[in-house]
Design an enzyme around this catalytic site. Structure first.
Site, short mmCIF file in Angstrom:
data_model
loop_
_atom_site.label_atom_id
_atom_site.label_comp_id
_atom_site.label_asym_id
_atom_site.label_seq_id
_atom_site.Cartn_x
_atom_site.Cartn_y
_atom_site.Cartn_z
N GLU A 338 44.13 35.50 35.08
CA GLU A 338 45.25 36.30 34.58
C GLU A 338 46.26 35.47 33.80
O GLU A 338 47.46 35.58 33.98
CB GLU A 338 45.95 37.00 35.78
CG GLU A 338 45.00 37.95 36.50
CD GLU A 338 45.66 38.69 37.63
OE1 GLU A 338 46.43 38.07 38.38
OE2 GLU A 338 45.41 39.91 37.77
N1 IFG Z 1 44.49 39.66 41.12
C1 IFG Z 1 45.07 38.32 41.17
C2 IFG Z 1 45.57 37.85 42.50
C3 IFG Z 1 46.18 38.97 43.34
C4 IFG Z 1 45.19 40.13 43.40
C5 IFG Z 1 45.66 41.19 44.38
C6 IFG Z 1 42.79 37.43 41.28
C7 IFG Z 1 41.83 36.33 40.93
C8 IFG Z 1 44.99 40.68 42.02
N2 IFG Z 1 44.02 37.36 40.73
O1 IFG Z 1 42.43 38.31 42.05
O2 IFG Z 1 46.55 36.84 42.32
O3 IFG Z 1 47.41 39.40 42.82
O4 IFG Z 1 44.64 42.10 44.68
#
Ligand code: IFG
Length: 528
Positions: A338
């Protein structure tokens, strides 16, 4: 009716009542060894006549006084002593074999068992557990625990008898990487909580704990060269309460505790995104040399390290060097997810450069699936969580994949719309949904030979303590453990849910606050 007759009748009722209670609460499973529900499911179980009885005279006999064998013996002794009240001496000098004893041995190499398999023979009133190395013995001990009545897990002394039906179990895992992830950045978890979690996941033969040590909301590991990472970056968490961090001494304590339970710790320093805690700690890490404010919300994707500054790579090298020093395991996780405010043309060289830094430290890189957009080094691994095309891209570059599909394995996903904790951006994940998938066929282009293993992450934006953790993690983690150990013969929900339902008393005895999903036929035994 005469008094004499009344007395006779009373005696008959008393005695038959006694045997009735005995038969209900103390019976060993009538179907013998192969009728006992085990998670993960072993490769082969063969029943035989007879049974083994643990008594106060039982001892644990190890062949040879190696430190590892002694540690494993003491571990088993501790697991059996609490509920039985038996001393369970660990004996390294047993000359003869006797009924009622448990023998642990590193056997002459048994190829089929591999690194973590074991053979468990219950015969002639004794138990012989053998394996190619201590990890296999540890896994065999988890099976022994599940072959004993669930009350063996009780924290107070329980009445016996403690019997196991005779037979043989040969067992070994399909995937060598069977993990759980704990996000200690969004909400911090103390050392004792992490140790409890290690106890819980190792009981189901998991062998990896991935600690998500840094994010926008918190930095959780002491770095001596950059002390403000914890004094400032570690001071808060989601919701704004006091955060916390592990000193390097405490981190090493967790690593040691984990290694004694066949668990490898994999530390993650997320980058270049999810870095507000470090950017708030050191102004010079920011492109504009201004520190950001500490952040206690739950948004993602709004931060980036300054990929154009050399200082950034010095910072990363300092952090990862200190972390590598105190991490005996082969992996460092560099995150990479992200990075929405890092331009792709900056992200790719950044990840390439960080892979070099990790390689120089003698460690292997794991990153979330976006790192497949960079040029992967031979020993880099892609953790699939969201974009199948990234996983496929990683495979095309020769990387192996760790399967953590959010829609099946993210333990922070709500069970359904009534679940108070958790998120649901990847959908609702009931217990069947977290089990009804096969890592080897889920993503076209990612076949079994491309998969290192399976990992179930728990993100803690909404999870603040062990009780809440256990409601989200259990029982779904047991299904992930079953799949990771042997998905080819598992993956059948109707078969698995029976085995899961039979774990109810064990989870209760372990005092685990599991979610009693209505999809599972939970079996609660008569109280004895
Ligand atoms: N995605 C984010 C996490 C977390 C997650 C919550 C990943 C690799 C959503 N990154 O999952 O930091 O916020 O479900």
């Amino acid at each position: 009716m005469s008094i004499k007759r009344q007395k006779q009748l009373f005696k008959i009722i008393l005695i038959s009542g006694f045997f009735l209670i005995q038969s209900i609460s103390f019976a060993i499973p009538s179907g013998g060894l192969s009728s006992i529900s085990l998670i993960p499911k072993p490769v082969s179980v063969t029943s035989a006549p007879g049974n083994f009885s643990l008594t106060k005279k039982s001892s644990i006999c190890i062949s040879g006084k190696s430190h590892e064998l002694t540690t494993i013996g003491e571990y088993l002794s501790g697991k059996l002593r609490t509920a039985t009240g038996f001393e369970m001496v660990v004996n390294a000098a047993a000359k003869t074999k006797a009924s009622g004893n448990i023998y642990l041995s590193i056997s002459k190499f048994d190829k089929q068992l591999g690194d973590e398999g074991y053979q468990l023979s219950i015969k002639g009133g004794m138990i012989n557990l053998s394996a190619n190395n201590p990890a296999g013995l540890f896994n065999g001990i988890q099976t022994i625990r599940q072959l004993l009545p669930p009350k063996i897990e009780s924290s107070s002394i329980q009445p016996g008898p403690w019997q196991i039906p005779a037979g043989t179990i040969r067992d070994f895992p399909e995937y060598s990487y069977r993990g759980a992830m704990l996000d200690v950045a969004r909400h911090f978890f103390q050392v004792d909580d992490v140790k409890r979690y290690i106890d819980q996941i190792s009981a189901y033969k998991m062998n990896v704990l991935h600690l998500h040590l840094s994010d926008d909301q918190g930095w959780r590991i002491e770095i001596k060269k950059w002390p403000k990472l914890t004094s400032i970056g570690g001071s808060s968490q989601v919701g704004g309460e006091k955060g916390g961090f592990y000193t390097q001494k405490q981190y090493s304590e967790i690593v040691k505790y984990a290694s004694e339970r066949n668990i490898t710790i994999i530390p993650e320093i997320d980058m270049p995104g999810h870095t507000n805690a470090s950017l708030a700690s050191y102004p010079e890490l920011n492109c504009n040399n201004k520190a950001t404010e500490l952040y206690s919300g739950t948004e993602v994707g709004f931060t980036s390290l300054c990929t154009s500054k050399d200082l950034t790579y010095q910072f990363i090298s300092d952090v990862l060097s200190e972390l590598a020093e105190i991490t005996p395991g082969p992996y460092l996780h560099i995150g990479g997810d992200e990075s929405h405010v890092t331009k792709l043309e900056d992200y790719i060289p950044f990840v390439n450069r960080v892979q070099e830094i990790v390689g120089k430290l003698g460690k292997k890189v794991i990153g979330w699936d976006e790192i497949a957009l960079s040029t992967l080094r031979p020993n880099s691994f892609v953790q699939y969580w969201a974009k199948a095309e990234n996983a496929v891209l990683g495979v095309k570059q020769g990387a192996k994949v760790i399967m953590s599909p959010a829609a099946n394995s993210y333990l922070d996903m709500k069970y359904d719309s009534t679940t108070l904790l958790g998120l649901h951006w990847a959908g609702y994940v009931e217990v069947d949904q977290s089990y009804n998938w096969d890592p080897a066929t889920l993503v076209k282009g990612v076949a079994k030979e491309n998969i290192l293993g399976v990992e179930a992450p728990l993100w803690t934006e909404t999870v603040t303590n062990m009780n809440e953790l256990e409601q989200m993690v259990f029982p779904r983690l047991l299904g992930i453990a079953d799949l990771a150990w042997r998905s080819s013969s598992s993956g059948n929900w109707n078969e698995y849910k029976i085995r899961l339902g039979n774990q109810a008393e064990r989870l209760k005895a372990l005092n685990i606050a599991y979610y009693p999903s209505k999809l599972v036929p939970w079996v609660t035994q008569l109280k004895n």
